[in-house]
Scaffold this active site. Structure first.
Site, PDB file in Angstrom:
ATOM      1  N   LYS A  35       6.531  15.187  -6.218  1.00  0.00           N
ATOM      2  CA  LYS A  35       5.497  15.241  -5.442  1.00  0.00           C
ATOM      3  C   LYS A  35       5.324  16.606  -4.486  1.00  0.00           C
ATOM      4  O   LYS A  35       4.283  17.091  -4.457  1.00  0.00           O
ATOM      5  CB  LYS A  35       5.832  13.903  -4.442  1.00  0.00           C
ATOM      6  CG  LYS A  35       5.429  12.743  -5.162  1.00  0.00           C
ATOM      7  CD  LYS A  35       5.320  11.471  -4.374  1.00  0.00           C
ATOM      8  CE  LYS A  35       5.067  10.206  -5.125  1.00  0.00           C
ATOM      9  NZ  LYS A  35       5.289   9.016  -4.467  1.00  0.00           N
ATOM     10  N   GLU A 160      -6.735   1.524  -0.644  1.00  0.00           N
ATOM     11  CA  GLU A 160      -6.645   2.302  -2.115  1.00  0.00           C
ATOM     12  C   GLU A 160      -8.148   2.107  -2.793  1.00  0.00           C
ATOM     13  O   GLU A 160      -8.669   1.098  -2.673  1.00  0.00           O
ATOM     14  CB  GLU A 160      -5.792   1.843  -2.904  1.00  0.00           C
ATOM     15  CG  GLU A 160      -4.323   2.030  -2.276  1.00  0.00           C
ATOM     16  CD  GLU A 160      -2.951   1.653  -2.916  1.00  0.00           C
ATOM     17  OE1 GLU A 160      -3.156   1.323  -4.046  1.00  0.00           O
ATOM     18  OE2 GLU A 160      -1.920   1.655  -2.199  1.00  0.00           O
ATOM     19  N   CYS A 267     -16.742 -32.516  17.049  1.00  0.00           N
ATOM     20  CA  CYS A 267     -17.474 -32.023  15.895  1.00  0.00           C
ATOM     21  C   CYS A 267     -16.375 -31.424  15.078  1.00  0.00           C
ATOM     22  O   CYS A 267     -16.160 -31.486  13.779  1.00  0.00           O
ATOM     23  CB  CYS A 267     -18.570 -30.914  15.944  1.00  0.00           C
ATOM     24  SG  CYS A 267     -19.821 -31.769  16.689  1.00  0.00           S
TER      25      CYS A 267
HETATM   26  N1  LIG Z   1      -1.402   2.140   0.602  1.00  0.00           N
HETATM   27  C1  LIG Z   1      -2.117   1.630   1.276  1.00  0.00           C
HETATM   28  O1  LIG Z   1      -3.321   1.414   0.920  1.00  0.00           O
HETATM   29  C2  LIG Z   1      -1.716   1.626   2.868  1.00  0.00           C
HETATM   30  C3  LIG Z   1      -2.746   1.368   3.816  1.00  0.00           C
HETATM   31  C4  LIG Z   1      -2.357   1.464   5.119  1.00  0.00           C
HETATM   32  C5  LIG Z   1      -0.908   1.489   5.456  1.00  0.00           C
HETATM   33  N2  LIG Z   1       0.042   1.608   4.554  1.00  0.00           N
HETATM   34  C6  LIG Z   1       0.999   1.761   4.987  1.00  0.00           C
HETATM   35  O2  LIG Z   1       1.516   3.044   5.048  1.00  0.00           O
HETATM   36  C7  LIG Z   1       2.952   3.445   4.367  1.00  0.00           C
HETATM   37  C8  LIG Z   1       2.970   4.168   3.224  1.00  0.00           C
HETATM   38  O3  LIG Z   1       2.501   3.631   2.294  1.00  0.00           O
HETATM   39  P1  LIG Z   1       2.139   4.144   0.768  1.00  0.00           P
HETATM   40  O4  LIG Z   1       1.271   3.246  -0.087  1.00  0.00           O
HETATM   41  O5  LIG Z   1       1.478   5.565   1.038  1.00  0.00           O
HETATM   42  O6  LIG Z   1       3.472   4.442   0.226  1.00  0.00           O
HETATM   43  P2  LIG Z   1       3.990   5.132  -1.065  1.00  0.00           P
HETATM   44  O7  LIG Z   1       5.010   4.205  -1.551  1.00  0.00           O
HETATM   45  O8  LIG Z   1       2.797   5.376  -1.809  1.00  0.00           O
HETATM   46  O9  LIG Z   1       4.513   6.481  -0.473  1.00  0.00           O
HETATM   47  C9  LIG Z   1       5.689   6.440   0.233  1.00  0.00           C
HETATM   48  C10 LIG Z   1       6.245   8.038   0.084  1.00  0.00           C
HETATM   49  O10 LIG Z   1       7.396   8.033   0.804  1.00  0.00           O
HETATM   50  C11 LIG Z   1       8.502   9.014   0.485  1.00  0.00           C
HETATM   51  N3  LIG Z   1       9.667   8.852   1.239  1.00  0.00           N
HETATM   52  C12 LIG Z   1      10.635   7.729   0.886  1.00  0.00           C
HETATM   53  N4  LIG Z   1      11.427   8.062   1.913  1.00  0.00           N
HETATM   54  C13 LIG Z   1      11.116   9.312   2.341  1.00  0.00           C
HETATM   55  C14 LIG Z   1      12.035   9.994   3.251  1.00  0.00           C
HETATM   56  N5  LIG Z   1      13.262   9.895   3.862  1.00  0.00           N
HETATM   57  N6  LIG Z   1      11.419  11.623   3.687  1.00  0.00           N
HETATM   58  C15 LIG Z   1      10.473  11.893   2.895  1.00  0.00           C
HETATM   59  N7  LIG Z   1       9.495  10.918   2.025  1.00  0.00           N
HETATM   60  C16 LIG Z   1      10.150   9.904   2.003  1.00  0.00           C
HETATM   61  C17 LIG Z   1       8.422   8.307  -1.079  1.00  0.00           C
HETATM   62  O11 LIG Z   1       8.991   9.288  -2.010  1.00  0.00           O
HETATM   63  C18 LIG Z   1       6.847   8.190  -1.567  1.00  0.00           C
HETATM   64  O12 LIG Z   1       6.368   9.308  -1.813  1.00  0.00           O
HETATM   65  C19 LIG Z   1       3.573   1.884   4.423  1.00  0.00           C
HETATM   66  O13 LIG Z   1       4.188   1.342   5.579  1.00  0.00           O
HETATM   67  C20 LIG Z   1       2.121   0.949   4.053  1.00  0.00           C
HETATM   68  O14 LIG Z   1       2.321  -0.368   4.248  1.00  0.00           O
HETATM   69  C21 LIG Z   1      -0.478   1.895   3.235  1.00  0.00           C
END
Ligand SMILES: NC(=O)c1ccc[n+]([C@@H]2O[C@H](COP(=O)([O-])OP(=O)(O)OC[C@H]3O[C@@H](n4cnc5c(N)ncnc54)[C@H](O)[C@@H]3O)[C@@H](O)[C@H]2O)c1
Length: 455
Positions: A35, A160, A267
């Protein structure tokens, strides 16, 4: 501003591109070398409308890069956004391991930094995580929270598929912060967005994603169950829900969305029962709809449990009808509460102006005589006298008369089912809400402990 983002998945990659597009310099960090390489080649790490172009353009403009050198990322930025994953554990808790690994990493880098640094948790986390995160940094660096660094919660609301559009047009921007300097910096990040910026308590911000997403799941399941019942009767479920959504006063509105006492009246219980029975007769499974009255029963039991420890005290119940401004006692949760307490031998007196008037004028007479003759004897006319004479006051509906009568009360126990907000009792430990707490309640602490032990 100079920003670092930990985690280059959906949330991190979109934030990286969009913040850069808004003129900020952004450094991405990820444990995945792939990435990091993708970003440094000007490529998106995810498949999502418009993000490829944004990343390519911003990379070309020199506003984004990625690294695995955490010191470089933290020392070159004033805000670190944390967007690592928080998947479910087998037991259903959020796994916060990645979050706390980042806390340790940032702490190591902060040892080398003298300037104030803000950490914004963008991932979805359990309430208490920011506090724990800050503790990790303090323990490892000796730095003082809110002076040398601050940890704020800044949940992400994107979906997403429409992530870039959602980023630029969020329903609101939420910042959970206890540090003014950090709040100001966070506001600067989002000042180009059209959404209202709401600054709130850190734990309120942390719990919001849970609440939002659970409500979204509830909406979908409710609509599906209505659809299943309507289909079984040959009724057009989309027409039904389209009309349902046109009612912006009661259906799609804040109405009925305040935590408080159980519902009642003539109700809601009757028509819910009617729909439940219809679903049953049609052999349609509808667990959400079938569970609603069970949830309501729990709320009534919760009120009884709150009062349990005041056995032997003089208890005043203010309001017997199911809501303010009516004498309707049918299915009133206050009637059930009083009946349960009487059955257990509690010493109770009741004030309800509307029931008293109804008694005097003969309105609702038949119901009162048939259904609650035993409660009629407990009704008193003098509200001030009743308050003076009681140890514990239960407010069961938000009749405004109660608020003025309680204006000068400081030394009683008040159990408030509707959050009428008695100003004189605001900071008093004996002012108890049925389902709101001061932040550090015993219940909350024990749940948090369970989470951190088992996640
Ligand atoms: N995907 C969504 O639509 C969405 C929407 C709102 C909130 N969220 C929240 O946001 C957060 C992230 O979701 P996401 O979908 O982007 O996750 P994801 O799994 O797509 O991405 C997470 C990234 O974090 C990286 N990572 C893990 N440990 C790490 C570290 N120690 N240092 C640096 N990078 C590290 C992973 O390699 C990965 O690339 C989650 O808590 C999720 O619930 C997600």
């Amino acid at each position: 501003m100079n920003i670092s983002i930990f985690g280059l998945g959906y949330v991190g990659c979109v934030s990286l591109g969009c913040l850069a597009q808004n003129g900020h310099n952004v450094i991405g960090v990820d444990v995945s070398g792939l990435k990091v390489d993708q970003i440094n080649l000007g490529q998106s790490t995810i498949v999502e409308k418009d993000i490829d172009l944004i990343i390519a353009e911003q990379h070309k403009a020199g506003r984004i890069r990625a690294t695995q050198d955490i010191h470089d990322a933290v020392l070159s930025s004033e805000i670190s956004i944390v967007a690592v994953g928080t998947p479910s554990t087998e037991r259903g808790h959020l796994n916060l391991d990645y979050i706390f690994k980042v806390a340790e990493d940032i702490a190591e880098a902060l040892k080398l930094k003298n300037e104030f640094h803000v950490i914004a948790i963008r991932s979805t986390v359990v309430p208490g995580t920011c506090e724990e995160f800050a503790q990790v940094i303090s323990d490892r660096t000796g730095k003082i929270q809110d002076i040398d660094f601050a940890v704020v919660d800044n949940p992400e609301f994107l979906r997403e598929g429409t992530a870039v559009a959602d980023y630029y047009n969020p329903p609101l921007t939420l910042i959970g912060s206890r540090c003014a300097e950090a709040t100001d910096k966070m506001k600067m990040l989002y000042e180009q967005l059209p959404a209202e910026i709401i600054v709130t308590d850190v734990k309120v911000a942390e719990v919001m994603k849970y609440v939002n997403n659970t409500f979204h799941a509830l909406k979908i399941s409710f609509a599906n169950e209505i659809g299943n019942i309507c289909s079984a009767m040959g009724i057009d479920s989309h027409e039904v829900m389209d009309i349902f959504c046109k009612d912006r006063q009661l259906n799609i509105s804040p109405y009925y969305l305040k935590p408080g006492f159980a519902y009642g009246g003539s109700c809601l219980p009757k028509d819910l029962k009617g729909l439940q029975t219809l679903a049953h007769d049609l052999y349609v499974q509808a667990p959400v709809i079938q569970g609603i009255d069970k949830s309501n029963d729990i709320q009534k039991r919760r009120a009884v449990n709150l009062l349990d420890k005041y056995y032997g005290k003089k208890i005043a119940v203010l309001g017997l009808s199911f809501k303010a401004g009516t004498d309707d006692l049918r299915n009133s949760p206050a009637v059930e509460l009083v009946e349960t307490l009487i059955g257990r031998g509690f010493d109770i007196a009741i004030y309800d102006r509307n029931i008293h008037t109804a008694q005097l004028t003969g309105k609702n007479k038949e119901y009162i005589e048939r259904r609650i003759p035993h409660l009629s004897n407990l009704l008193v006319e003098d509200l001030d006298g009743l308050i003076d004479d009681s140890d514990v006051i239960v407010i069961s509906n938000n009749e405004q008369q109660f608020l003025s009568a309680l204006e000068k009360v400081y030394d009683k126990v008040i159990i408030d089912m509707v959050r009428i907000d008695v100003p004189s009792m605001k900071d008093n430990n004996t002012y108890i809400g049925i389902n709101w707490h001061k932040p550090k309640s015993a219940v909350y602490e024990s749940q948090r402990e369970a989470h951190f032990n088992y996640s």
